[in-house]
Write an enzyme that holds these catalytic residues in place. Structure first.
Site, short mmCIF file in Angstrom:
data_model
loop_
_atom_site.label_atom_id
_atom_site.label_comp_id
_atom_site.label_asym_id
_atom_site.label_seq_id
_atom_site.Cartn_x
_atom_site.Cartn_y
_atom_site.Cartn_z
N LYS A 54 1.53 -14.23 5.12
CA LYS A 54 0.00 -14.80 4.99
C LYS A 54 0.10 -15.73 3.62
CE LYS A 54 -2.00 -10.67 6.37
NZ LYS A 54 -2.87 -9.17 6.01
N GLN A 98 -4.09 -5.70 0.89
CA GLN A 98 -3.38 -5.34 2.26
C GLN A 98 -3.38 -3.77 2.36
OE1 GLN A 98 -2.12 -7.49 4.37
NE2 GLN A 98 -1.05 -5.83 5.61
N ASP A 121 -11.32 -10.61 5.30
CA ASP A 121 -11.03 -9.60 6.17
C ASP A 121 -12.16 -9.20 7.08
OD1 ASP A 121 -8.38 -8.54 6.69
OD2 ASP A 121 -8.45 -7.49 4.78
N1 GUN Z 1 -2.98 -4.05 7.45
C1 GUN Z 1 -2.54 -4.50 8.60
N2 GUN Z 1 -3.48 -5.36 9.05
C2 GUN Z 1 -4.25 -5.66 8.15
C3 GUN Z 1 -5.19 -6.80 8.34
O1 GUN Z 1 -5.64 -7.48 8.77
N3 GUN Z 1 -6.11 -6.80 6.86
C4 GUN Z 1 -5.70 -5.95 5.72
N4 GUN Z 1 -6.10 -5.84 4.81
N5 GUN Z 1 -4.67 -4.94 5.82
C5 GUN Z 1 -3.99 -5.03 6.98
#
Ligand code: GUN
Length: 311
Positions: A54, A98, A121
């Site tokens: 990311k 995350q 998100d």
């Molecule tokens: N963990 C796995 N996929 C995601 C996601 O799309 N967002 C977040 N915040 N954590 C994750």
């Protein structure tokens, strides 16, 4: 029967990222640099890989990013303080915590503490409500990516029977709402659904988001349907690999090299009878980061009252 069309998530994600980079360049002329803060707690290897990816993509598109890495022992109150600080920062447009978090941390409380306008998100109840009532807001990345795949592949949604298998807050429910907002006739299935194959066989668009390897089998699929596979399941047992990928030399080679292969929630044999399908890997998963970048720029615009141009 015609060969199924492979929906190339990597190519679609590249297209979206190019559009986001163009938007970022436009904003920079106004002196605006969108900023994303990613909070990674502890040392979960899979989460570390996602977060690095990311942050790297932010760099490629001209988005400012910051990674915060508190230790596994952090408390909910300490995390709330981090979120409060990020909420107040002018240079941060998006906040991503995350998941999963350590068990002792109150995930729900934290996600609700993020300012809805920085919730890239799309997990905050306010954004879930905006989605439900068709108001502009930030939408969860994976479900939004599914809609982008369908639209950019010129697959019709309006009037189609869309069946979503899985009802999670993160994928199943928002995917169902987005499909409904696009005028599909939507059915949501789950573990208590009676005669699941009868329901899924009615799907023109079948979204599988259950988290079980190869759960959707060919008998559950109508010939010519569009299959959207959200699952990412790692197989480490040779017998399983053979069960899902018998005769697939490429997968066998990957397994020999890495000791594991990835399979989605749809059995690969079902793809053969579909009209179009998203592969795993290289399908829906590829869109998630692209949509996160899109959401970060959207948040930067919304917060400053600048009209959202793309998507
Ligand atoms: N963990 C796995 N996929 C995601 C996601 O799309 N967002 C977040 N915040 N954590 C994750």
């Amino acid at each position: 029967m015609k060969n199924p069309h492979v929906l190339d998530g990597v190519a679609i994600a590249s297209e979206i990222k190019a559009e986001v980079a163009h938007e970022v360049a436009g904003l920079s002329k106004k002196g605006i640099v969108p900023g994303l803060a990613v909070v990674l707690v502890g040392e979960v290897p899979a989460s570390q890989i996602y977060v690095r990816s990311k942050v790297k993509t932010c760099g490629e598109l001209g988005i400012y990013s910051e990674m915060l890495t508190p230790p596994e022992s952090i408390t909910t109150d300490e995390m709330l303080a981090i979120v409060a600080e990020l909420n107040a920062r002018e240079d941060i447009d998006g906040i991503l915590i995350q998941l999963p978090l350590p068990k002792h941390v109150d995930t729900k409380r934290l996600l609700e503490a993020i300012s809805p306008d920085k919730d890239v998100d799309g997990f905050h109840p306010v954004n879930a409500g905006r989605l439900q009532s068709g108001q502009p807001g930030l939408q969860p990345c994976t479900p939004a990516g599914i809609i982008e795949i369908l639209k950019r592949s010129k697959l019709p949604i309006a009037g189609q029977n869309a069946v979503v298998v899985g009802r999670s807050d993160i994928v199943g429910k928002p995917a169902a709402l987005l499909l409904l907002n696009e005028s599909a006739t939507v059915t949501v299935c789950h573990s208590k659904t009676r005669d699941l194959p009868a329901v899924t066989r009615n799907a023109d668009i079948l979204v599988a988001a259950i988290g079980r390897p190869g759960y959707v089998t060919p008998e559950m699929v109508k010939a010519g349907a569009t299959l959207i596979d959200v699952g990412i399941n790692r197989l480490t047992d040779a017998a399983d690999v053979d069960r899902y990928f018998a005769g697939d030399a490429e997968r066998a080679a990957t397994f020999a090299k890495r000791g594991s292969v990835i399979v989605g929630d749809i059995h690969p044999a079902a793809f053969a009878i579909s009209g179009a399908y998203t592969p795993v890997p290289g399908g829906v998963g590829a869109l998630t980061i692209a949509m996160l970048m899109h959401n970060t720029v959207k948040a930067a615009r919304l917060r400053r009252g600048i009209a959202v141009e793309s998507i």
